[in-house]
Write a protein that holds these residues in place. Structure first.
Motif, PDB file in Angstrom:
ATOM      1  N   LEU A 105      -7.546 -31.191   8.310  1.00 25.54           N
ATOM      2  CA  LEU A 105      -8.906 -31.328   7.786  1.00 25.54           C
ATOM      3  C   LEU A 105      -8.915 -32.142   6.503  1.00 25.54           C
ATOM      4  CD1 LEU A 105     -11.920 -30.553   7.778  1.00 25.54           C
ATOM      5  CD2 LEU A 105     -11.270 -28.488   6.500  1.00 25.54           C
ATOM      6  N   ASN A 106      -8.002 -31.800   5.578  1.00 28.89           N
ATOM      7  CA  ASN A 106      -7.890 -32.519   4.308  1.00 28.89           C
ATOM      8  C   ASN A 106      -6.509 -33.160   4.219  1.00 28.89           C
ATOM      9  OD1 ASN A 106     -10.462 -31.690   3.067  1.00 28.89           O
ATOM     10  ND2 ASN A 106      -9.543 -29.649   3.042  1.00 28.89           N
ATOM     11  N   ILE A 107      -6.502 -34.473   4.064  1.00 30.45           N
ATOM     12  CA  ILE A 107      -5.262 -35.222   3.867  1.00 30.45           C
ATOM     13  C   ILE A 107      -5.400 -35.911   2.514  1.00 30.45           C
ATOM     14  CG2 ILE A 107      -3.729 -37.024   4.742  1.00 30.45           C
ATOM     15  CD1 ILE A 107      -5.041 -36.572   7.518  1.00 30.45           C
ATOM     16  N   ILE A 108      -4.698 -35.376   1.520  1.00 32.46           N
ATOM     17  CA  ILE A 108      -4.874 -35.824   0.139  1.00 32.46           C
ATOM     18  C   ILE A 108      -3.652 -36.621  -0.288  1.00 32.46           C
ATOM     19  CG2 ILE A 108      -5.312 -35.078  -2.234  1.00 32.46           C
ATOM     20  CD1 ILE A 108      -6.337 -32.407  -1.001  1.00 32.46           C
ATOM     21  N   ALA A 109      -3.864 -37.862  -0.695  1.00 28.90           N
ATOM     22  CA  ALA A 109      -2.780 -38.721  -1.167  1.00 28.90           C
ATOM     23  C   ALA A 109      -2.839 -38.815  -2.682  1.00 28.90           C
ATOM     24  CB  ALA A 109      -2.891 -40.113  -0.558  1.00 28.90           C
ATOM     25  N   ALA A 135      -3.811 -45.803   1.543  1.00 32.00           N
ATOM     26  CA  ALA A 135      -3.704 -44.442   2.075  1.00 32.00           C
ATOM     27  C   ALA A 135      -5.024 -44.008   2.711  1.00 32.00           C
ATOM     28  CB  ALA A 135      -3.300 -43.473   0.966  1.00 32.00           C
ATOM     29  N   LYS A 136      -6.121 -44.349   2.065  1.00 32.23           N
ATOM     30  CA  LYS A 136      -7.434 -43.996   2.613  1.00 32.23           C
ATOM     31  C   LYS A 136      -7.685 -44.723   3.928  1.00 32.23           C
ATOM     32  CE  LYS A 136     -12.043 -42.998   0.860  1.00 32.23           C
ATOM     33  NZ  LYS A 136     -12.946 -43.093  -0.327  1.00 32.23           N
ATOM     34  N   GLU A 137      -7.282 -45.984   3.976  1.00 34.23           N
ATOM     35  CA  GLU A 137      -7.443 -46.763   5.210  1.00 34.23           C
ATOM     36  C   GLU A 137      -6.618 -46.165   6.358  1.00 34.23           C
ATOM     37  OE1 GLU A 137      -6.290 -51.253   6.847  1.00 34.23           O
ATOM     38  OE2 GLU A 137      -6.482 -50.895   4.685  1.00 34.23           O
ATOM     39  N   LEU A 138      -5.466 -45.589   6.018  1.00 33.35           N
ATOM     40  CA  LEU A 138      -4.557 -45.066   7.036  1.00 33.35           C
ATOM     41  C   LEU A 138      -4.840 -43.620   7.436  1.00 33.35           C
ATOM     42  CD1 LEU A 138      -1.209 -46.580   5.733  1.00 33.35           C
ATOM     43  CD2 LEU A 138      -2.569 -47.351   7.687  1.00 33.35           C
ATOM     44  N   ALA A 188      -6.056 -40.910   4.867  1.00 34.43           N
ATOM     45  CA  ALA A 188      -6.285 -39.934   3.803  1.00 34.43           C
ATOM     46  C   ALA A 188      -7.776 -39.659   3.663  1.00 34.43           C
ATOM     47  CB  ALA A 188      -5.710 -40.441   2.483  1.00 34.43           C
ATOM     48  N   THR A 189      -8.120 -38.390   3.563  1.00 30.26           N
ATOM     49  CA  THR A 189      -9.528 -38.022   3.363  1.00 30.26           C
ATOM     50  C   THR A 189      -9.899 -38.023   1.890  1.00 30.26           C
ATOM     51  OG1 THR A 189      -8.957 -35.670   3.307  1.00 30.26           O
ATOM     52  CG2 THR A 189      -9.546 -36.623   5.461  1.00 30.26           C
ATOM     53  N   HIS A 190      -8.889 -37.854   1.024  1.00 30.59           N
ATOM     54  CA  HIS A 190      -9.103 -37.861  -0.420  1.00 30.59           C
ATOM     55  C   HIS A 190      -7.927 -38.576  -1.076  1.00 30.59           C
ATOM     56  CE1 HIS A 190     -11.261 -34.321   1.123  1.00 30.59           C
ATOM     57  NE2 HIS A 190     -12.087 -34.452   0.090  1.00 30.59           N
ATOM     58  N   ILE A 191      -8.200 -39.275  -2.163  1.00 35.50           N
ATOM     59  CA  ILE A 191      -7.146 -39.935  -2.932  1.00 35.50           C
ATOM     60  C   ILE A 191      -7.284 -39.533  -4.397  1.00 35.50           C
ATOM     61  CG2 ILE A 191      -6.778 -41.875  -1.370  1.00 35.50           C
ATOM     62  CD1 ILE A 191      -8.656 -43.551  -3.081  1.00 35.50           C
ATOM     63  N   LEU A 192      -6.131 -39.278  -5.028  1.00 33.28           N
ATOM     64  CA  LEU A 192      -6.118 -38.857  -6.427  1.00 33.28           C
ATOM     65  C   LEU A 192      -5.144 -39.716  -7.210  1.00 33.28           C
ATOM     66  CD1 LEU A 192      -5.923 -34.966  -5.969  1.00 33.28           C
ATOM     67  CD2 LEU A 192      -7.970 -36.344  -6.414  1.00 33.28           C
ATOM     68  N   ASN A 193      -5.608 -40.279  -8.310  1.00 36.43           N
ATOM     69  CA  ASN A 193      -4.731 -41.017  -9.208  1.00 36.43           C
ATOM     70  C   ASN A 193      -4.163 -40.037 -10.221  1.00 36.43           C
ATOM     71  OD1 ASN A 193      -3.634 -42.620 -11.362  1.00 36.43           O
ATOM     72  ND2 ASN A 193      -4.831 -44.365 -10.631  1.00 36.43           N
ATOM     73  N   GLY A 194      -2.872 -39.763 -10.106  1.00 35.89           N
ATOM     74  CA  GLY A 194      -2.243 -38.762 -10.959  1.00 35.89           C
ATOM     75  C   GLY A 194      -2.239 -39.099 -12.423  1.00 35.89           C
ATOM     76  N   ALA A 195      -2.474 -40.375 -12.757  1.00 42.86           N
ATOM     77  CA  ALA A 195      -2.535 -40.775 -14.161  1.00 42.86           C
ATOM     78  C   ALA A 195      -3.925 -40.550 -14.761  1.00 42.86           C
ATOM     79  CB  ALA A 195      -2.144 -42.248 -14.305  1.00 42.86           C
ATOM     80  N   LYS A 196      -4.903 -40.200 -13.926  1.00 44.32           N
ATOM     81  CA  LYS A 196      -6.279 -40.124 -14.403  1.00 44.32           C
ATOM     82  C   LYS A 196      -6.923 -38.750 -14.241  1.00 44.32           C
ATOM     83  CE  LYS A 196      -7.195 -45.025 -13.414  1.00 44.32           C
ATOM     84  NZ  LYS A 196      -8.044 -45.980 -12.657  1.00 44.32           N
ATOM     85  N   VAL A 197      -6.365 -37.897 -13.384  1.00 41.19           N
ATOM     86  CA  VAL A 197      -7.005 -36.609 -13.126  1.00 41.19           C
ATOM     87  C   VAL A 197      -5.975 -35.486 -13.219  1.00 41.19           C
ATOM     88  CG1 VAL A 197      -8.710 -37.671 -11.598  1.00 41.19           C
ATOM     89  CG2 VAL A 197      -6.629 -36.689 -10.621  1.00 41.19           C
TER      90      VAL A 197
END
Length: 364
Positions: free
Chosen positions: A209-213, A224-227, A229-238
């Protein structure tokens, strides 16, 4: 026979393409004309940290055409298109129970520098050169044990398939063979390189259901979203852990950690829900974790996974079939380099400019 190969003479030195002598295949071995070879982070580790004896010919994601077959080889014929994968003995308990990636002699066979019979096939001026992963595919020819050799369909571009032998197999196999996420669950993939993006594609196949990169490079996150991923997170920003717990309403059931970065490893554990499982596939330095709070207190599982816990002769053809159906588009990860550009290919991989470089070595 005389061949061209990229030699690693000493720790940290650049690759040098030189003339090398390759012995004929012995019993249970085949000679393969290498068409192309993937560039993997493990090759860089071997070059820079000397995890295998040097001088050596590295390369362990070879793809090519069988030109000669030794005695006692079964199921492999001259002219077959093949991918070369990892070595295993085929006789120990792990091999016999379907886990050759955990073979009792895995390290010796893949990093020990010699063939399964403890001799060398590669030489230069009468000096033996170490073999890597039982193949040494940074060369225009390689001798490999039949265990390493995986037949693939001839109707797929052979030059594309080498990375299935290690990096892509590792990411996809960790999801499909080891974690086996249930339909409708959540998975987080830490690191959107070749291994991580392969895990993303595999997770999409399973129906998560949730594929988070999670990564720090926006271009990789967009891919990752194109392939899938349902959600993407930038570890340097969040705040990665908080974001994941909000998206998943309490934490993910599964995680794949590909970076080997200690702070990210801890995040992968902390963002799991109770009874969650995290697969570690990155080469991680010594580090500390809070065993009680991050694992035991919530019944979590942390496991190491090698080569996606795959039986390569079965799993690689399965991935090829998924690719042919458009369900596993790993070709979006690659960029081709000429063999002579091997050092440029490694630099492009190091900087993140290219996710999966492949060296073109010969035409079919």
């Amino acid at each position: 026979m005389q061949i061209k190969a990229a030699i690693t003479h000493a720790q940290g030195q650049a690759f040098s393409i030189e003339d090398v002598v390759l012995d004929a295949p012995k019993s249970n071995e085949v000679l393969v004309k290498i068409i192309a070879t993937g560039v993997c982070h493990t090759d860089a580790v071997a070059r820079d940290q000397a995890i295998a004896p040097l001088p050596a010919i590295l390369g362990h994601e070879g793809a090519g055409i069988v030109e000669k077959v030794g005695k006692n080889v079964q199921g492999i014929d001259i002219g077959d298109h093949v991918v070369l994968s990892f070595s295993y003995c085929g006789q120990c308990d792990m091999c016999l129970t379907g886990h050759p990636t955990s073979c009792s002699t895995f390290n010796d066979l893949n990093f020990g520098g010699c063939c399964a019979d403890h001799t060398h096939r590669l030489h230069q001026q009468e000096q033996p050169l170490s073999t890597f992963f039982g193949q040494s595919s940074f060369a225009n020819y390689a001798v490999a044990h039949q265990n390493n050799v995986v037949k693939v369909d001839k109707d797929v571009d052979l030059a594309l398939l080498g990375p299935l032998g290690c990096g892509i197999q590792t990411g996809a196999g960790t999801v499909l063979n080891r974690l086996k996420p249930s339909f409708g669950t959540s998975i987080v993939i830490y690191g959107a390189g070749a291994v991580g993006l392969s895990a993303v594609m595999a997770a999409k196949i399973t129906g998560c259901l949730n594929i988070i990169a999670v990564d720090v490079h926006e271009n990789r996150l967009e891919l990752a979203k194109e392939l899938g991923a349902t959600h993407i997170l930038n570890g340097a920003k969040v705040d990665v852990v908080n974001e994941i717990k909000q998206i998943t309403q309490g934490g993910s059931e599964y995680a794949v950690e590909t970076t080997g970065v200690p702070v990210v490893v801890r995040q992968s554990l902390q963002a799991l829900r109770p009874l969650g499982s995290c697969a570690i596939v990155g080469i991680t330095p010594p580090m500390e974790i809070d065993v009680f709070n991050d694992l035991m207190a919530e019944g979590k599982t942390m496991m190491g996974v090698i080569e996606g816990d795959a039986v390569a002769k079965i799993f690689i053809p399965q991935l090829v079939n998924y690719y042919k159906k458009g369900l596993f588009p790993f070709d979006k990860l690659v960029k081709f380099f000429d063999f002579e550009q091997i050092n440029e290919a490694f630099e492009a991989s190091k900087t993140g400019e290219v996710i999966k470089p492949i060296l073109r070595i010969a035409a079919i």
